[in-house]
Design a protein around this motif. Structure first.
Motif, short mmCIF file in Angstrom:
data_model
loop_
_atom_site.label_atom_id
_atom_site.label_comp_id
_atom_site.label_asym_id
_atom_site.label_seq_id
_atom_site.Cartn_x
_atom_site.Cartn_y
_atom_site.Cartn_z
N ARG A 25 0.83 -1.21 0.00
CA ARG A 25 0.00 0.00 0.00
C ARG A 25 0.86 1.26 0.00
O ARG A 25 0.64 2.18 -0.78
N ARG A 26 1.86 1.31 0.87
CA ARG A 26 2.72 2.50 0.94
C ARG A 26 3.56 2.65 -0.33
O ARG A 26 3.73 3.75 -0.82
N ALA A 27 4.09 1.55 -0.84
CA ALA A 27 4.88 1.63 -2.07
C ALA A 27 4.02 2.12 -3.23
O ALA A 27 4.45 2.97 -4.02
N ALA A 28 2.79 1.61 -3.33
CA ALA A 28 1.89 2.07 -4.39
C ALA A 28 1.55 3.54 -4.21
O ALA A 28 1.46 4.30 -5.18
N GLY A 29 1.36 3.96 -2.96
CA GLY A 29 1.06 5.37 -2.69
C GLY A 29 2.21 6.29 -3.08
O GLY A 29 2.01 7.33 -3.70
N VAL A 30 3.42 5.89 -2.74
CA VAL A 30 4.60 6.69 -3.08
C VAL A 30 4.75 6.79 -4.60
O VAL A 30 4.99 7.87 -5.16
N VAL A 31 4.60 5.66 -5.29
CA VAL A 31 4.73 5.66 -6.74
C VAL A 31 3.63 6.51 -7.38
O VAL A 31 3.88 7.28 -8.31
N ALA A 32 2.41 6.41 -6.86
CA ALA A 32 1.31 7.20 -7.42
C ALA A 32 1.53 8.70 -7.23
O ALA A 32 1.31 9.50 -8.15
N VAL A 33 1.96 9.10 -6.05
CA VAL A 33 2.23 10.52 -5.80
C VAL A 33 3.38 11.01 -6.70
O VAL A 33 3.29 12.09 -7.30
N ALA A 34 4.43 10.20 -6.80
CA ALA A 34 5.57 10.59 -7.63
C ALA A 34 5.22 10.64 -9.12
O ALA A 34 5.76 11.45 -9.86
N GLY B 44 2.04 11.22 -10.32
CA GLY B 44 1.00 12.22 -10.56
C GLY B 44 1.47 13.66 -10.40
O GLY B 44 0.97 14.56 -11.09
N ALA B 45 2.43 13.92 -9.53
CA ALA B 45 2.88 15.29 -9.28
C ALA B 45 3.41 15.99 -10.53
O ALA B 45 3.02 17.13 -10.80
N PRO B 46 4.26 15.36 -11.34
CA PRO B 46 4.71 16.05 -12.57
C PRO B 46 3.57 16.31 -13.54
O PRO B 46 3.60 17.30 -14.28
N LEU B 47 2.57 15.45 -13.55
CA LEU B 47 1.42 15.68 -14.43
C LEU B 47 0.65 16.92 -14.00
O LEU B 47 0.23 17.72 -14.84
N VAL B 48 0.49 17.08 -12.70
CA VAL B 48 -0.21 18.26 -12.18
C VAL B 48 0.58 19.53 -12.52
O VAL B 48 0.03 20.48 -13.09
N GLY C 251 -6.18 14.73 -14.21
CA GLY C 251 -5.82 13.32 -14.08
C GLY C 251 -4.67 13.12 -13.10
O GLY C 251 -4.69 12.20 -12.27
N GLY C 252 -3.66 13.98 -13.19
CA GLY C 252 -2.54 13.91 -12.25
C GLY C 252 -2.98 14.17 -10.82
O GLY C 252 -2.50 13.52 -9.88
N ALA C 253 -3.90 15.11 -10.64
CA ALA C 253 -4.41 15.41 -9.30
C ALA C 253 -5.16 14.21 -8.73
O ALA C 253 -5.05 13.92 -7.53
N VAL C 254 -5.90 13.51 -9.58
CA VAL C 254 -6.62 12.31 -9.12
C VAL C 254 -5.62 11.24 -8.70
O VAL C 254 -5.79 10.58 -7.66
N VAL C 255 -4.55 11.05 -9.48
CA VAL C 255 -3.53 10.06 -9.14
C VAL C 255 -2.82 10.44 -7.84
O VAL C 255 -2.60 9.59 -6.96
N VAL C 256 -2.47 11.72 -7.68
CA VAL C 256 -1.84 12.19 -6.44
C VAL C 256 -2.76 11.98 -5.25
O VAL C 256 -2.34 11.50 -4.19
N ALA C 257 -4.04 12.33 -5.41
CA ALA C 257 -4.99 12.15 -4.31
C ALA C 257 -5.14 10.68 -3.95
O ALA C 257 -5.19 10.33 -2.76
N GLY C 258 -5.19 9.81 -4.95
CA GLY C 258 -5.27 8.38 -4.67
C GLY C 258 -4.03 7.88 -3.95
O GLY C 258 -4.13 7.10 -3.00
N GLY C 259 -2.86 8.33 -4.38
CA GLY C 259 -1.62 7.94 -3.71
C GLY C 259 -1.55 8.46 -2.30
O GLY C 259 -1.14 7.75 -1.38
N ALA C 260 -1.97 9.71 -2.11
CA ALA C 260 -1.97 10.28 -0.76
C ALA C 260 -2.95 9.54 0.13
O ALA C 260 -2.67 9.31 1.31
N LEU C 261 -4.07 9.14 -0.44
CA LEU C 261 -5.05 8.38 0.33
C LEU C 261 -4.47 7.03 0.77
O LEU C 261 -4.68 6.60 1.91
N LEU C 262 -3.71 6.39 -0.11
CA LEU C 262 -3.05 5.14 0.27
C LEU C 262 -2.05 5.36 1.40
O LEU C 262 -1.93 4.54 2.31
#
Length: 155
Positions: A63-72, A74-78, A130-141
């Motif tokens: 869960r944490r690894a997926a969250g870190v990858v998702a935030v990393a 999604g952030a450049p997309l935002v 889309g990047g914001a959604v990915v970042v939010a999902g990663g942060a939620l994880l």
């Protein structure tokens, strides 16, 4: 992963040189599709490899690894989407093409790159959202796991 992507590009360039590479890229759809497909697959593999390293080397849970990858991821997309939307897609693509000369000079100046290639002008906004959604999902994880740990320590 950067080395593998570089090997792909060098293999294509070694075949017939950079001139033939660009000519084939823009005029032979099958070669372009094959190259883009392999390059995109290698790009996506980067996220899988990052996830695996976070799990194996740093001991993160799935869960944490997926969250870190998702935030990393999604952030450049935002950031990129917001910056390009602020500057303007046509302006950004024109400046990029002026530096790299990817498209025929006259045609992109006359028609505009977005019109010439059929690119929707709202694309940067879609990418930022889309990047914001990915970042939010990663942060939620990441946040949810912290709450679970706090609840289990209480009791």
């Amino acid at each position: 992963m950067a080395l593998v992507r570089s090997v792909l590009l060098l293999a294509v360039l070694a075949w017939r040189g950079p001139g033939r590479y660009w000519f084939g890229f823009w005029t032979v759809p099958v070669q372009r599709a094959a190259y883009v497909t392999v390059a995109f697959a290698l790009f996506c593999w980067l996220f899988v490899a990052t996830f695996a390293v976070l799990r194996a080397r740093y001991g993160l849970t799935r869960r944490r690894a997926a969250g870190v990858v998702a935030v990393a991821a999604g952030a450049p997309l935002v950031v990129g989407g917001v910056v390009v939307a602020g500057v303007g897609l046509e302006t950004t693509l024109t400046a990029w093409n002026d530096q790299l000369a990817l498209l025929p000079w006259g045609l992109h100046r006359i028609l505009g790159i977005c019109v010439y290639l059929g690119i929707p002008t709202a694309l940067p906004t879609w990418i930022a959202v889309g990047g914001a959604v990915v970042v939010a999902g990663g942060a939620l994880l990441l946040v949810r796991r912290t709450r679970d740990r706090a609840a289990s320590s209480r009791g």
